[in-house]
Scaffold this active site. Sequence first.
Site, PDB file in Angstrom:
ATOM      1  N   ASN A   1      84.094  19.663  -7.044  1.00  0.00           N
ATOM      2  CA  ASN A   1      85.420  20.176  -7.433  1.00  0.00           C
ATOM      3  C   ASN A   1      86.551  19.430  -6.713  1.00  0.00           C
ATOM      4  OD1 ASN A   1      86.999  22.011  -8.948  1.00  0.00           O
ATOM      5  ND2 ASN A   1      87.301  23.305  -7.142  1.00  0.00           N
TER       6      ASN A   1
ATOM      7  N   ALA B   1      82.441  24.551   1.824  1.00  0.00           N
ATOM      8  CA  ALA B   1      81.819  24.175   0.544  1.00  0.00           C
ATOM      9  C   ALA B   1      81.313  25.388  -0.210  1.00  0.00           C
ATOM     10  CB  ALA B   1      80.671  23.199   0.784  1.00  0.00           C
TER      11      ALA B   1
ATOM     12  N   SER C   1      86.571  35.756   2.459  1.00  0.00           N
ATOM     13  CA  SER C   1      87.705  36.068   1.591  1.00  0.00           C
ATOM     14  C   SER C   1      88.041  37.547   1.691  1.00  0.00           C
ATOM     15  CB  SER C   1      87.316  35.722   0.152  1.00  0.00           C
ATOM     16  OG  SER C   1      88.213  36.297  -0.756  1.00  0.00           O
TER      17      SER C   1
ATOM     18  N   TYR D   1      80.963  36.288  -7.350  1.00  0.00           N
ATOM     19  CA  TYR D   1      81.605  35.488  -6.302  1.00  0.00           C
ATOM     20  C   TYR D   1      81.800  36.331  -5.041  1.00  0.00           C
ATOM     21  CZ  TYR D   1      85.350  33.390  -3.551  1.00  0.00           C
ATOM     22  OH  TYR D   1      86.103  32.906  -2.512  1.00  0.00           O
TER      23      TYR D   1
ATOM     24  N   LYS E   1      80.033  36.077  -1.143  1.00  0.00           N
ATOM     25  CA  LYS E   1      80.716  36.027   0.163  1.00  0.00           C
ATOM     26  C   LYS E   1      80.205  37.143   1.073  1.00  0.00           C
ATOM     27  CE  LYS E   1      83.289  32.506  -0.415  1.00  0.00           C
ATOM     28  NZ  LYS E   1      83.161  31.302   0.406  1.00  0.00           N
TER      29      LYS E   1
ATOM     30  N   GLY F   1      89.193  43.776 -13.285  1.00  0.00           N
ATOM     31  CA  GLY F   1      88.750  43.559 -11.904  1.00  0.00           C
ATOM     32  C   GLY F   1      89.888  43.402 -10.915  1.00  0.00           C
TER      33      GLY F   1
HETATM   34  P1  NAD Z   1      87.807  23.865  -3.367  1.00  0.00           P
HETATM   35  O1  NAD Z   1      86.959  24.028  -4.592  1.00  0.00           O
HETATM   36  O2  NAD Z   1      89.078  23.140  -3.474  1.00  0.00           O
HETATM   37  O3  NAD Z   1      86.933  23.200  -2.207  1.00  0.00           O
HETATM   38  C1  NAD Z   1      85.551  23.404  -2.093  1.00  0.00           C
HETATM   39  C2  NAD Z   1      84.892  22.050  -1.881  1.00  0.00           C
HETATM   40  O4  NAD Z   1      83.470  22.245  -1.727  1.00  0.00           O
HETATM   41  C3  NAD Z   1      85.097  21.083  -3.053  1.00  0.00           C
HETATM   42  O5  NAD Z   1      85.572  19.859  -2.560  1.00  0.00           O
HETATM   43  C4  NAD Z   1      83.696  20.950  -3.660  1.00  0.00           C
HETATM   44  O6  NAD Z   1      83.496  19.665  -4.205  1.00  0.00           O
HETATM   45  C5  NAD Z   1      82.805  21.235  -2.465  1.00  0.00           C
HETATM   46  N1  NAD Z   1      81.485  21.784  -2.814  1.00  0.00           N
HETATM   47  C6  NAD Z   1      81.196  22.791  -3.667  1.00  0.00           C
HETATM   48  N2  NAD Z   1      79.866  23.018  -3.684  1.00  0.00           N
HETATM   49  C7  NAD Z   1      79.299  22.139  -2.818  1.00  0.00           C
HETATM   50  C8  NAD Z   1      77.974  21.874  -2.424  1.00  0.00           C
HETATM   51  N3  NAD Z   1      76.939  22.564  -2.925  1.00  0.00           N
HETATM   52  N4  NAD Z   1      77.747  20.893  -1.499  1.00  0.00           N
HETATM   53  C9  NAD Z   1      78.794  20.185  -0.991  1.00  0.00           C
HETATM   54  N5  NAD Z   1      80.083  20.388  -1.353  1.00  0.00           N
HETATM   55  C10 NAD Z   1      80.327  21.351  -2.253  1.00  0.00           C
HETATM   56  O7  NAD Z   1      88.033  25.355  -2.784  1.00  0.00           O
HETATM   57  P2  NAD Z   1      89.033  25.851  -1.658  1.00  0.00           P
HETATM   58  O8  NAD Z   1      90.112  26.618  -2.322  1.00  0.00           O
HETATM   59  O9  NAD Z   1      89.385  24.755  -0.733  1.00  0.00           O
HETATM   60  O10 NAD Z   1      88.103  26.926  -0.925  1.00  0.00           O
HETATM   61  C11 NAD Z   1      87.320  26.574   0.196  1.00  0.00           C
HETATM   62  C12 NAD Z   1      86.500  27.778   0.633  1.00  0.00           C
HETATM   63  O11 NAD Z   1      87.368  28.873   0.907  1.00  0.00           O
HETATM   64  C13 NAD Z   1      85.527  28.269  -0.435  1.00  0.00           C
HETATM   65  O12 NAD Z   1      84.334  28.668   0.201  1.00  0.00           O
HETATM   66  C14 NAD Z   1      86.222  29.456  -1.037  1.00  0.00           C
HETATM   67  O13 NAD Z   1      85.318  30.403  -1.573  1.00  0.00           O
HETATM   68  C15 NAD Z   1      86.954  30.011   0.169  1.00  0.00           C
HETATM   69  N6  NAD Z   1      88.137  30.804  -0.202  1.00  0.00           N
HETATM   70  C16 NAD Z   1      89.103  30.228  -1.002  1.00  0.00           C
HETATM   71  C17 NAD Z   1      90.204  30.966  -1.384  1.00  0.00           C
HETATM   72  C18 NAD Z   1      91.250  30.363  -2.288  1.00  0.00           C
HETATM   73  O14 NAD Z   1      92.032  31.107  -2.889  1.00  0.00           O
HETATM   74  N7  NAD Z   1      91.358  29.052  -2.427  1.00  0.00           N
HETATM   75  C19 NAD Z   1      90.350  32.271  -0.930  1.00  0.00           C
HETATM   76  C20 NAD Z   1      89.372  32.827  -0.105  1.00  0.00           C
HETATM   77  C21 NAD Z   1      88.264  32.066   0.255  1.00  0.00           C
HETATM   78  C1  UD1 Z   2      91.715  35.817  -6.514  1.00  0.00           C
HETATM   79  C2  UD1 Z   2      90.280  36.195  -6.630  1.00  0.00           C
HETATM   80  C3  UD1 Z   2      89.727  36.586  -5.278  1.00  0.00           C
HETATM   81  C4  UD1 Z   2      89.997  35.487  -4.264  1.00  0.00           C
HETATM   82  C5  UD1 Z   2      91.486  35.208  -4.230  1.00  0.00           C
HETATM   83  C6  UD1 Z   2      91.819  34.137  -3.249  1.00  0.00           C
HETATM   84  C7  UD1 Z   2      90.178  37.090  -8.911  1.00  0.00           C
HETATM   85  C8  UD1 Z   2      89.974  38.308  -9.749  1.00  0.00           C
HETATM   86  N1  UD1 Z   2      90.151  37.275  -7.584  1.00  0.00           N
HETATM   87  O1  UD1 Z   2      92.438  36.939  -6.103  1.00  0.00           O
HETATM   88  O2  UD1 Z   2      88.355  36.827  -5.359  1.00  0.00           O
HETATM   89  O3  UD1 Z   2      89.545  35.871  -2.991  1.00  0.00           O
HETATM   90  O4  UD1 Z   2      91.893  34.807  -5.537  1.00  0.00           O
HETATM   91  O5  UD1 Z   2      93.031  33.546  -3.482  1.00  0.00           O
HETATM   92  O6  UD1 Z   2      90.319  35.983  -9.408  1.00  0.00           O
HETATM   93  N2  UD1 Z   2      98.221  36.640 -11.944  1.00  0.00           N
HETATM   94  C9  UD1 Z   2      98.974  36.659 -13.117  1.00  0.00           C
HETATM   95  N3  UD1 Z   2      98.835  35.613 -13.987  1.00  0.00           N
HETATM   96  C10 UD1 Z   2      97.990  34.562 -13.770  1.00  0.00           C
HETATM   97  C11 UD1 Z   2      97.241  34.533 -12.567  1.00  0.00           C
HETATM   98  C12 UD1 Z   2      97.365  35.610 -11.688  1.00  0.00           C
HETATM   99  O7  UD1 Z   2      99.739  37.593 -13.359  1.00  0.00           O
HETATM  100  O8  UD1 Z   2      97.909  33.653 -14.621  1.00  0.00           O
HETATM  101  C13 UD1 Z   2      98.390  37.740 -10.982  1.00  0.00           C
HETATM  102  C14 UD1 Z   2      97.118  38.524 -10.701  1.00  0.00           C
HETATM  103  O9  UD1 Z   2      96.973  39.587 -11.601  1.00  0.00           O
HETATM  104  C15 UD1 Z   2      97.374  38.992  -9.259  1.00  0.00           C
HETATM  105  C16 UD1 Z   2      98.197  37.850  -8.643  1.00  0.00           C
HETATM  106  O10 UD1 Z   2      98.770  37.163  -9.757  1.00  0.00           O
HETATM  107  O11 UD1 Z   2      98.158  40.166  -9.249  1.00  0.00           O
HETATM  108  C17 UD1 Z   2      97.361  36.871  -7.825  1.00  0.00           C
HETATM  109  O12 UD1 Z   2      96.285  36.413  -8.612  1.00  0.00           O
HETATM  110  P1  UD1 Z   2      95.293  35.259  -8.109  1.00  0.00           P
HETATM  111  O13 UD1 Z   2      96.077  34.099  -7.641  1.00  0.00           O
HETATM  112  O14 UD1 Z   2      94.289  35.028  -9.175  1.00  0.00           O
HETATM  113  O15 UD1 Z   2      94.614  35.895  -6.818  1.00  0.00           O
HETATM  114  P2  UD1 Z   2      93.837  37.289  -6.641  1.00  0.00           P
HETATM  115  O16 UD1 Z   2      93.627  37.977  -7.926  1.00  0.00           O
HETATM  116  O17 UD1 Z   2      94.506  38.034  -5.561  1.00  0.00           O
END
Ligand code: NAD
Ligand code: UD1
Length: 337
Positions: free
Chosen positions: A35, A81, A124, A148, A152, A293
Amino acid sequence: MKVLVTGGMGYIGSHTCIQLLEAGFTPVIFDNLYNSKATVNERIRLVTGQTVEFIQGDIRDKALLVKTLEQHNIDAVIHFAGLKAVGESVEKPLEYYDNNVNGTLVLVDAMRDAGVTRLVFSSSATVYGDPHTVPITEDFPTSATNPYGRSKLMVEECLTDFQLANPDWSITLLRYFNPVGSHPSGQLGEDPQGIPNNLMPFVSQVAVGRREYLSVFGDDYPTPDGTGVRDYIHVMDLADGHIAALQRVGIQSGLHIFNLGTGNGSSVLDMVKAFEQASGKSIAYKIAPRRPGDIAECWADPAKAYAELGWKATRTLQQMTEDTWRWQSENPKGYPE
Ligand code: NAD
Ligand code: UD1
């Protein structure tokens, strides 16, 4: 300290690599590029003037992990990852459990073989399910509503059991709220493939004309303006939280759990307004039905991280939206191939 950063080419991992370099750590990136793009590393070099070693590999490849940990004399691992799209996880649960749960178990097994006993894991706020009240403290009950979130939660439980059986290990679970924003240089940012699932990337793609309008998922929640409220945190603050965790508890054995959030809630319409101000563009939106959800509101009590890590988020909503806009407007199609 040499730190293996799994998923280091991704959104949060790449920003954390920059802050690791700034703080004097040596990151080594391990990523399968599922990704992300390798050109991210070029941007890290542009911003920091330093080259980060990159190993293209999958966290389910134990032999390659052991070799990497040993050859690079790794002291600690930050584990980003994994797969992160909630909707996709409902369609492809096996892939999510395999990458996120199995992948983490293989990583820990490899660390054990290589004698590396310090781990920071990306968890998360999704593990709090639908919280009974806000703000959320770390001792709130946990639950999951989709594969998902369950992956976690399962990883948190596996790591808790593992740390109990291996008390000399340091394992830190960081529960992120809603990461947004970009590096202030405009060189790095969030680059989702396909239609963005999350609010801010969608809003910024509307602003650059890649999407026609934003669908606001529900305006009848019990919140001040009826739209969902979340704790948006600047990705650079989040990155700094990892440095604080490594410095303060990453060398102490034990299981450490922290919320990484700001403690402030903002609604969908607050975010749209803030983005309009930052970009000078008007964001077209339509009210749509609630997304299945989704919860009404979710924000952190970040006091524990401040008390024990000396860390708190300092960047404002204005910085989050201005930095997002700089990245999106200068890189409308994301990273080059
Ligand atoms: P991202 O997808 O940008 O980064 C994840 C990276 O992991 C990517 O570069 C992907 O290529 C790599 N990857 C995926 N599967 C792999 C594997 N099997 N082996 C090696 N590399 C692999 O995501 P992000 O937003 O940077 O999120 C990073 C972490 O934080 C994730 O674990 C995600 O679940 C967690 N997280 C993200 C958010 C968010 O909103 N972005 C919120 C809460 C938690
Ligand atoms: C999402 C994930 C959650 C993850 C979190 C991290 C879902 C259901 N949950 O949460 O598991 O940990 O991201 O960042 O995806 N919204 C709109 N229009 C859109 C997109 C979002 O109105 O096109 C609203 C949503 O209803 C929410 C807010 O914006 O109220 C934030 O949404 P989003 O960025 O997807 O994050 P979460 O739902 O909080």
